[in-house]
Design an enzyme around this catalytic site. Sequence first.
Site, PDB file in Angstrom:
ATOM      1  N   GLY A 149       0.835  -1.264   0.142  1.00 58.85           N
ATOM      2  CA  GLY A 149      -0.105   0.127   0.117  1.00 58.85           C
ATOM      3  C   GLY A 149       0.801   1.220  -0.050  1.00 58.85           C
ATOM      4  O   GLY A 149       1.953   1.035  -0.600  1.00 58.85           O
ATOM      5  N   SER A 150       0.613   2.335   0.676  1.00 63.04           N
ATOM      6  CA  SER A 150       0.906   3.667   0.456  1.00 63.04           C
ATOM      7  C   SER A 150       2.288   3.724   1.317  1.00 63.04           C
ATOM      8  O   SER A 150       2.937   4.565   1.012  1.00 63.04           O
ATOM      9  CB  SER A 150      -0.014   4.644   0.923  1.00 63.04           C
ATOM     10  OG  SER A 150      -1.115   4.757   0.215  1.00 63.04           O
ATOM     11  N   ILE A 151       2.800   2.915   2.135  1.00 63.67           N
ATOM     12  CA  ILE A 151       4.078   2.911   2.798  1.00 63.67           C
ATOM     13  C   ILE A 151       5.044   2.870   1.661  1.00 63.67           C
ATOM     14  O   ILE A 151       6.371   3.340   1.728  1.00 63.67           O
ATOM     15  CB  ILE A 151       4.486   1.987   3.853  1.00 63.67           C
ATOM     16  CG1 ILE A 151       4.060   0.472   3.425  1.00 63.67           C
ATOM     17  CG2 ILE A 151       3.541   2.199   4.892  1.00 63.67           C
ATOM     18  CD1 ILE A 151       4.619  -0.487   4.315  1.00 63.67           C
ATOM     19  N   SER A 179      -0.796  11.255   1.271  1.00 61.78           N
ATOM     20  CA  SER A 179      -0.846   9.947   0.506  1.00 61.78           C
ATOM     21  C   SER A 179      -1.648   9.995  -0.692  1.00 61.78           C
ATOM     22  O   SER A 179      -2.649   9.175  -1.017  1.00 61.78           O
ATOM     23  CB  SER A 179      -1.224   8.892   1.368  1.00 61.78           C
ATOM     24  OG  SER A 179      -1.023   7.595   1.157  1.00 61.78           O
TER      25      SER A 179
END
Length: 468
Positions: free
Chosen positions: A211-213, A268
């Site tokens: 995901g966004s990490i 994000s």
Amino acid sequence: MHNDITGTLRKTTAFFLVMMAILLIYVSYIQVFASDKLSSHPLNRRSTELARQIERGQLIDRNGEKLAYSEQNENGTYSREYPLGAIAANLTGYTSVSYGLAGLEGTYNHYLSGLANPERRLGAVGQLWPSKKGANVILTVNSDLQKIAYKALGSHRGAVVALNPKTGAILAMVSKPSFDPGTIDNEWNKVSTAVDSPLLNRAVQGLYPPGSIIKVLMAEEALQEKKVNPTTTFRCDGVLRIGTDYVLHEANNQAHGKIDLEKALAVSCNITFGQLALDIGRSNIAKTYMRYGFNKVATLDLNEQPVSLPDFTILGDGDLAQIGIGQGSLLVTPIKMAMLAATFANGGTTMQPYIVQKIVARDGTTVEETSPVSWLNPVTPALAAQISKMMVTVVEEGTGSAARLSGISVAGKTGTAENPHGSPHAWFIGFAPANAPEVAIAVIVENGGSGGGVAAPIARQVISQALR
């Protein structure tokens, strides 16, 4: 006729001599070269049974707290005790005559069981020189931090990894659900067939979409390739149209408007990072993952699962944009993401994670000791500092606000990773204090939903304890 018989005898004799030579070479190989590995193998039941006759060495945390030790029974054999039970089971593993050994009990069985004694390789003859006690294995783990991390995960499935970014020493590693290693023989059928896989060490073996990490990596590559600079602005209208038949949507169909890279990371923004992936290109993104060691295994003693990378050469534009926001076919482990955060915390140098500090014989002699090892140098200190500054903004002004600590600057990135098997996974990676990091962390909560709402508060509790 006589010559035929003589020739046959010669050939037969030569054949048997060759076979005897091969057998001698093989036996010599087993006794001399493979003996240590075979004698200490977790599935060697003879060694496991023999180990019950000696006082197995202890697994001890960095502060002297016992994680595993042996107690003598009335019949003279020893049984294994695990004071922390399920809290440290993914690290300690278990010992069982029926089911072998796992975790550190298996990896360091050679020392814990006394099998490091050279005479033990001689099998039955080796029993003439029996080992009385195994060596103690001193870990880098802090039991208090392990307990806090386990409690912070609550009833969730997931994992927490905390390490020292300057050395690579693992301070805590928790996986849930877990099991009690002290009852493994009685509970084996239940534990080994459970649908939620308590025997799986999710911290190093669980594979998840990031995901966004992963956007911190995309931001670094965009700056590295000079596709953007800190003042470059983007336009987010809530959708990104790719080709004629693909549309990437912003989360909740939100439109962020005009933003720069730091703001895009803080909120994000999928549209910004999807476009950046297209601008950077397949080849450069593939090289970036190699540069950070995503194609390598870093922790040999914890049975780390390799990351699952896509074949970038065949990705369509839509799939490439998905990779830019941590979706698609990319799957990572929590340990790898903790290492990514630690790299930025450590000025661009990735230290090799390790969990055994030293091995000490019962007479106090140090048998082995681990020294910190620089594993990779994927990014310059200046660029690492830029990304770190952006990660501070994520916590102070963006999606990571639940990881804030009073009086301490925290750097981080949240992630909400869609998956085809249920609710999104919740992620948080980060480090603190941001200006002089002492701990780097990765938190994954399976089907937890929002990274900022679920994973970040868990990280805050662990970081707070680690800095005490």
